[in-house]
Design an enzyme around this catalytic site. Structure first.
Site, short mmCIF file in Angstrom:
data_model
loop_
_atom_site.label_atom_id
_atom_site.label_comp_id
_atom_site.label_asym_id
_atom_site.label_seq_id
_atom_site.Cartn_x
_atom_site.Cartn_y
_atom_site.Cartn_z
N CYS A 72 -0.81 0.96 -3.62
CA CYS A 72 -1.97 1.56 -4.17
C CYS A 72 -1.88 2.13 -5.70
CB CYS A 72 -2.91 2.38 -3.19
SG CYS A 72 -1.62 4.15 -2.74
N HIS A 132 -0.83 8.77 -2.52
CA HIS A 132 -1.83 7.60 -2.14
C HIS A 132 -2.93 7.60 -3.24
CE1 HIS A 132 -4.76 4.77 -0.39
NE2 HIS A 132 -5.38 5.86 -0.51
#
Length: 574
Positions: free
Chosen positions: A100, A32
């Site tokens: 993301c 992430h």
């Protein structure tokens, strides 16, 4: 400014321990990521979010990668980020194709000309390439959907940091200052216009009732006045300098000098005094009172050419150029975007594509170059890609491409047409217009392209495309002229463009579409032009009014002839 990539491992080390056994391939982390600039993380989770760096519930990042430095100003960065919000929405999130890491990659590409490490962006496909990963996919999708419904995003990150404002956002807002340096800077900025200072204090109840009205005035008078709020209970030195003994007190400044001062909490007095100040600073242009229904009702959204040609045929016409890896990547990007939507596509290697384009004109014949320019045309429809080229240093890809077309003695019709259309598509990014208007490297070759194309009596499509590009430039310049009181396009370029448009209007006898385009571009170029400038002198010397009105006979249904000929060039030039 330094640009960092914050990398988090959502598995907390579990992926490294079990991935080999489950997937048959080693995965170091479930990545992430977020982009960090000036201690603010920019992250995609249920929309684009801004948080204080390292302060989310994910705690300390697993890895911090120094991506490089950017010379782009924060105002430009925020403008680009704003354009991404249409692509990176909460609804568009997809763990495998639009996550993301894709956002971080696109943002980094804009900031630095290169994306984030491939092993991060390629992780989803690495997982799905294994049999167990494909079995796992629907179950993971269900989990993601539940998390999004519960948290508003996969991870549930909430905005916790205010990002810097764009130039336009600042103009729409009340500026709150607490130091003399900040105040002096704002008053300096307003020396050519006007400013208002609202002196308040934390304990002033009447002041608080005026805040909504003051905020509304800031929005209404954006780019015309700078509205400032000073809390004298915190800014003691400012209160002392201006002898503020009671709140609310207001001071107005006109062209750098104090113009008025009053105290009291009457909203009507506040509005009346500030509106009077703005009228003194910006006397209305005579054109603003003219009746121009056809011109004013025109759709001023930039004209773009987004139709995608059959990519197989386009590739075939490219010959060996289609085998270049950079061309193949952009071709795939255009195809995927057309089929799956912008949210499902990631930017190709734009640095590699730029290098290809910069060398293409010296290696490929003009008959092949039209296919390369046409590919660039359809790629520029994506604001991520057009935003990247808007801020490219020295415009070293687009400007030489247009100059090359201008240099051809007998430019092929197809190449000229797609170059005009490509230039129109530059306007898909909100970052491009100001460069096109103010940068000689761009505005000079673009104006030359327009002026040499407007009189192409053999190709109706070329005349229409040239009119469309002239319209995009004229409306962008007109918007800055009327909203921000800026003459961005150099006067010499305005005169050259107006003269060419006027000549095109004079000789147009066949195409209603071309004439309408010429008139719209010409009208917006003239509307609210400086009364004593070279453009107005040109209009009078060339009998612009007579040229426009002469079109009544051939085009009796064109309402713009009356608006521009009778009114704008009649009463408007008196």
């Amino acid at each position: 400014m330094n640009v960092q990539l914050y990398v988090y491992d959502l598995s907390k080390g579990l992926a490294r321990m079990i991935s080999e056994g489950l997937l048959g391939t080693q995965i170091d982390a479930v990545y992430h990521t977020s982009i960090v600039i000036r201690d603010i993380e920019y992250v995609y989770d249920g929309g684009i979010k801004t948080v204080s760096a390292g302060k989310t519930h994910l705690e300390t990042p697993w890895q911090i990668i120094e991506l490089g430095t950017t010379e782009l100003p924060m105002d430009v960065i925020m403008e680009y980020l704003d354009s991404l919000k249409e692509i990176y929405t909460a609804q568009a999130y997809d763990l495998w194709t639009h996550n993301c890491n894709n956002f971080s990659n696109d943002f980094a590409t804009f900031l630095l000309g290169k994306g984030i490490p491939d092993h991060i962006t390629n992780l989803p496909q690495q997982v799905l390439s294994s049999p167990f990963g494909r079995v796992l996919q629907p179950h993971v999708n269900q989990m993601v959907q539940r998390q999004q419904q519960k948290n508003g995003g996969l991870i549930g990150i909430e905005n916790s940091a205010e990002p810097p404002k764009t130039h336009h956002q600042l103009a729409l807002s009340v500026r709150k200052v607490i130091t003399m340096v900040e105040l002096d800077k704002l008053l300096k900025e307003a020396e050519k216009s006007c400013a208002v200072i609202f002196f308040t204090s934390s304990t002033c109840a009447p002041c608080k009732k005026l805040y909504p009205a003051y905020d509304e005035l800031a929005v209404q008078l954006a780019h015309k006045a700078v509205l400032v709020l000073v809390d004298v209970s915190r800014a003691y030195d400012i209160g002392a300098k201006y002898s503020i003994s009671a709140t609310p007190t207001f001071m107005t400044f006109l062209h750098g000098a104090e113009e008025n001062r009053w105290s009291g909490a009457d909203p009507s007095t506040l509005r009346g005094n500030i509106n009077l100040l703005v009228q003194m600073a910006w006397p209305p242009h005579p054109h603003e009172s003219l009746s121009l229904p056809a011109l004013r009702s025109a759709n001023t959204k930039p004209v773009s050419f987004s139709k995608i040609p059959p990519l197989g045929k386009l590739k075939a016409k490219m010959g060996s150029a289609s085998e270049d890896a950079a061309v193949t990547a952009v071709m795939h990007f255009v195809s995927a975007r057309a089929g799956d939507g912008a949210a499902e596509t990631t930017l190709p290697d734009l640095d590699a594509f730029s290098k290809f384009l910069q060398n293409a004109s010296s290696r490929l014949p003009a008959e092949i170059m039209f296919t390369i320019v046409d590919l660039m045309r359809v790629a520029l429809v994506d604001p991520r890609l057009s935003g990247y080229y808007a801020e490219e240093k020295d415009h070293k890809t687009i400007a030489p491409l247009i100059s090359y077309v201008n240099s051809l003695k007998d430019c092929p019709y197809t190449l000229r047409l797609v170059t005009l259309q490509m230039a129109c598509n530059l306007f898909t990014s909100p970052l491009y217009p100001i460069h096109i208007l103010k940068c000689p490297t761009l505005d000079e070759p673009i104006v030359q392209l327009i002026t040499t194309s407007l009189l192409d009596d053999k190709h109706h499509n070329v005349r229409v495309a040239a009119a469309s590009l002239a319209f995009n430039i004229a409306t962008a310049n007109s918007r800055l002229r009327t909203e921000e009181h800026l003459e961005s396009l150099p006067e010499g370029e305005q005169v050259e463009l107006a003269a060419s448009l006027l000549e095109a209007i004079g000789v147009e006898e066949e195409s209603p579409d071309a004439l309408k385009g010429f008139l719209l571009a010409f009208g917006y170029l003239v509307y609210c032009a400086p009364k004593n400038g070279e453009l107005v002198d040109l209009l009078k010397s060339m009998d612009a009014r007579g040229t426009v009105l002469a079109k009544r006979k051939l085009f009796p249904g064109e309402a713009l002839v009356k608006d521009i000929g009778d009114v704008l060039l009649g009463k408007g030039l008196e």
